[in-house]
Design a protein around this motif. Structure first.
Motif, mmCIF file in Angstrom:
data_model
loop_
_atom_site.group_PDB
_atom_site.id
_atom_site.type_symbol
_atom_site.label_atom_id
_atom_site.label_comp_id
_atom_site.label_asym_id
_atom_site.label_seq_id
_atom_site.Cartn_x
_atom_site.Cartn_y
_atom_site.Cartn_z
ATOM 1 N N SER A 194 -29.613 -14.854 1.810
ATOM 2 C CA SER A 194 -29.505 -16.191 1.236
ATOM 3 C C SER A 194 -28.032 -16.576 1.070
ATOM 4 N N LYS A 195 -27.827 -17.848 0.792
ATOM 5 C CA LYS A 195 -26.469 -18.325 0.505
ATOM 6 C C LYS A 195 -25.887 -17.582 -0.695
ATOM 7 N N LYS A 196 -26.691 -17.387 -1.734
ATOM 8 C CA LYS A 196 -26.197 -16.682 -2.922
ATOM 9 C C LYS A 196 -25.745 -15.275 -2.571
ATOM 10 N N GLU A 197 -26.513 -14.592 -1.729
ATOM 11 C CA GLU A 197 -26.136 -13.231 -1.339
ATOM 12 C C GLU A 197 -24.836 -13.228 -0.541
ATOM 13 N N ILE A 198 -24.663 -14.201 0.337
ATOM 14 C CA ILE A 198 -23.411 -14.301 1.111
ATOM 15 C C ILE A 198 -22.240 -14.564 0.163
ATOM 16 N N VAL A 199 -22.406 -15.509 -0.762
ATOM 17 C CA VAL A 199 -21.343 -15.829 -1.718
ATOM 18 C C VAL A 199 -21.008 -14.608 -2.577
ATOM 19 N N ASP A 200 -22.029 -13.812 -2.890
ATOM 20 C CA ASP A 200 -21.824 -12.629 -3.730
ATOM 21 C C ASP A 200 -21.230 -11.450 -2.956
ATOM 22 N N GLY A 201 -21.004 -11.620 -1.663
ATOM 23 C CA GLY A 201 -20.294 -10.590 -0.908
ATOM 24 C C GLY A 201 -21.110 -9.768 0.057
ATOM 25 N N VAL A 202 -22.383 -10.103 0.276
ATOM 26 C CA VAL A 202 -23.183 -9.351 1.252
ATOM 27 C C VAL A 202 -22.577 -9.519 2.648
ATOM 28 N N ASP A 203 -22.426 -8.412 3.363
ATOM 29 C CA ASP A 203 -21.888 -8.413 4.723
ATOM 30 C C ASP A 203 -23.052 -8.206 5.685
ATOM 31 N N GLY B 78 -7.699 -19.412 12.504
ATOM 32 C CA GLY B 78 -8.705 -19.693 13.520
ATOM 33 C C GLY B 78 -9.694 -18.568 13.740
ATOM 34 N N LYS B 79 -9.797 -17.633 12.790
ATOM 35 C CA LYS B 79 -10.735 -16.507 12.906
ATOM 36 C C LYS B 79 -11.679 -16.587 11.711
ATOM 37 N N PHE B 80 -12.953 -16.832 11.979
ATOM 38 C CA PHE B 80 -13.833 -17.113 10.846
ATOM 39 C C PHE B 80 -15.294 -16.829 11.164
ATOM 40 N N VAL B 81 -16.073 -16.709 10.085
ATOM 41 C CA VAL B 81 -17.535 -16.811 10.116
ATOM 42 C C VAL B 81 -17.895 -17.957 9.187
#
Length: 548
Positions: free
Chosen positions: A533-542, A495-498
């Motif tokens: 972007s979504k790609k940056e999030i998927v690639d690990g950008v915090d 139950g802990k998420f982004v």
């Protein structure tokens, strides 16, 4: 009289590097604290808690243009003046001068100011001789945004609020806690409105004559205006099914009176059978608030609660949270009718589902959304309503083609310029949106006294909302026009998420539970056009590591 107070947690201002924030105790003041922050090569000292619900500003985000945003609900303040920049805060922060001497850091102020931690904006206004007559229809979040915003700007025109609600309340608390005492959730006291020179007319608007610039009420009053703000909010949708209009103990929730009726019907004796129809935010919050000791069942049409808005995976997290509190669910289910109790033919006794399931019900709460409260505008030749009954506005929330008329809140469809918006029309039923729209209207009306709206720069805001679904949900952005993917990070099984909501490669919205800093940082990145972007999030950008 101001005096100097030594701070306990810092010995030198040089200890604060650019961007640093320190919450420090104040010597000699019981429970006294201030927040020190280094912004734009200057040390600022201000109250450490948000004036909305007391969120810790130490965990907030400071933007390059000198705003600090609360990590809980998105309220923003000017770091130099403490003034309100964004809803939902209604009071400003106290600020203090800072100095360093004799190897210690001091602030200058009064003990009362340090303890208070907030100040009401300057809204005092005596009886006005101005020809300006502002009338606001409605008594909710948008209205307080307008009237307070105008008085903050020293607007001297007459202000009249027309509303059927006897109290202007913090409406989000109704479904989260079913509070029945209006004094506990009033946005402002009657004395505040009196001091601000704001008149309230407790009546129902039945018609508006846009040509003569006047409106008519149910009691026969005619109220002229030079500026009109339409902010009547929404009307809870009902179910056009057998039993739902005839039987007692079936409720919707919008007002204090509704909450009082629900609490009275549930009573103090535990073990009541309560059916909540609708797995919306309102329905889920009500179910959670009534679950203690009662048999609560949520009936929803989707495969997971809030699936359309939040996605199935996130919706199931909410479902598990509520199930752990004892709430039961009947999902992918349609309602066919309500039938009376065996002991009382006029009161509800059961809710029947289309699959044949019969749910015993002592109390039923219907939470299936709201519609714009624009019945009084239907058939008015001067204004064309949208298909959903809303009013289209421009980016300043002005109604095109109508002189001096604005619309905010649940009835307003406006051009959205957040991520993925590109100016497309949206209608967003969030408390923050209504109040920020009201503040936008206040700026527009103030500007109109000197120039036309075409010369006023639009101050965009990112929608923020929150919910109590077994844990605190925070959300920023907008997916009203849909999303096609959700990228989950954190520990969703716990139950802990982004959750990052994407359409194509654009992140439209961010939701969090137990990870508040991600929401507030994302909101500021969105406002400044820097959301990854979504790609940056998927690639690990915090996002927490990104510069604003």
């Amino acid at each position: 009289m101001a005096q100097q107070f030594k701070l306990k947690d810092i010995a030198s201002l040089s200890d604060l590097k650019p961007g640093d924030k320190i919450e420090s105790e104040v010597e000699g003041v019981s429970d006294g604290k201030v927040l020190l922050l280094n912004h734009d090569k200057k040390i600022h000292a201000l109250s450490p808690r948000c004036t909305h619900y007391g969120g810790p500003l130490k965990g907030g985000v400071v933007s390059p243009d000198g705003r600090i945003m609360c990590p809980w609900h998105g309220a923003c303040f000017n770091v130099a003046t403490g003034d309100i920049e964004n809803a939902p805060a209604l009071n400003a922060l106290k600020t203090f001068d800072v100095l360093e001497k004799d190897g210690a850091v001091y602030i200058s102020g009064t003990e009362a100011d340090i303890k208070a931690g907030q100040r009401s904006p300057g809204i005092k206004c005596s009886a006005s001789k101005s020809d300006e007559k502002l009338v606001v229809v409605g008594g909710g979040s948008g209205t307080i945004g307008v009237v307070q915003g105008l008085r903050e700007q020293k607007y001297t025109g007459q202000i009249t609020i027309v509303t059927q609600e006897p109290d202007m309340i913090d409406r989000p608390k109704l479904s989260k806690a079913l509070i029945t005492d209006p004094s506990k959730i009033r946005l402002r006291s009657p004395d505040w409105f009196k001091e601000a020179g704001i008149e309230s007319v407790f009546d129902k608007v039945t018609a508006v004559d846009f040509d003569s610039q006047s409106l008519t009420t149910a009691s026969g009053k005619t109220l002229p205006y030079t500026k009109l703000v339409l902010a009547p909010g929404g009307i809870p949708r009902s179910l056009p099914l057998p039993g739902f209009k005839d039987l007692s103990n079936i409720f919707t929730l919008r007002s204090i009176a509704n909450a009082q009726s629900i609490v009275s019907a549930v009573g103090e004796e535990k073990g009541k059978n309560i059916v909540v129809i609708g797995s919306s935010f309102i329905g889920m919050e009500i179910a959670n608030s009534l679950a203690d000791g009662n048999n609560v069942t949520v009936v929803g049409m989707e495969a997971a609660p809030l699936e359309r808005v939040m996605g199935a995976q996130v919706g199931r997290i909410f479902q598990r949270n509520l199930e752990s509190n004892g709430v039961k669910f009947k999902l992918e289910a349609g309602v066919s009718k309500a039938t009376p109790s065996a002991s009382n033919a006029s009161a509800v006794g059961a809710v029947h589902l289309e699959d044949g399931t019969v749910l015993p019900a002592d109390v039923v709460v219907v939470g299936v959304g709201v519609r714009p409260a624009t019945d009084f505008l239907q058939g008015n030749a001067a204004i064309k309503l949208e298909k959903d009954g809303s009013v289209a506005t421009d980016a300043h929330f002005a109604v095109p083609g109508l002189k001096g008329v604005f619309a905010v809140g649940d009835i307003a469809t406006y051009p959205y310029h957040g991520p993925g918006g590109n100016g497309a029309p949206v209608r967003i039923e969030h408390w923050n949106v209504a109040q920020n729209a009201g503040r936008s209207v206040a700026r527009a009306i103030g500007h109109l006294q000197h120039a036309g709206l075409e010369s006023l720069k639009v101050r965009s805001f990112i929608p923020v909302f929150w919910s109590a679904l077994g844990a605190q949900l925070r959300y920023c952005g907008n997916t009203v026009n849909g999303f096609d993917d959700v990228v989950l990070r954190g520990e969703p099984d716990n139950g802990k998420f982004v959750a990052y909501y994407a359409k194509g490669d654009v992140i439209l919205a961010v939701a969090t539970m137990g990870m508040d800093p991600y929401m507030v940082k994302s909101a500021e990145l969105m406002r400044r056009g820097k959301m990854p972007s979504k790609k940056e999030i998927v690639d690990g950008v915090d996002v927490l590591g990104l510069d604003l």
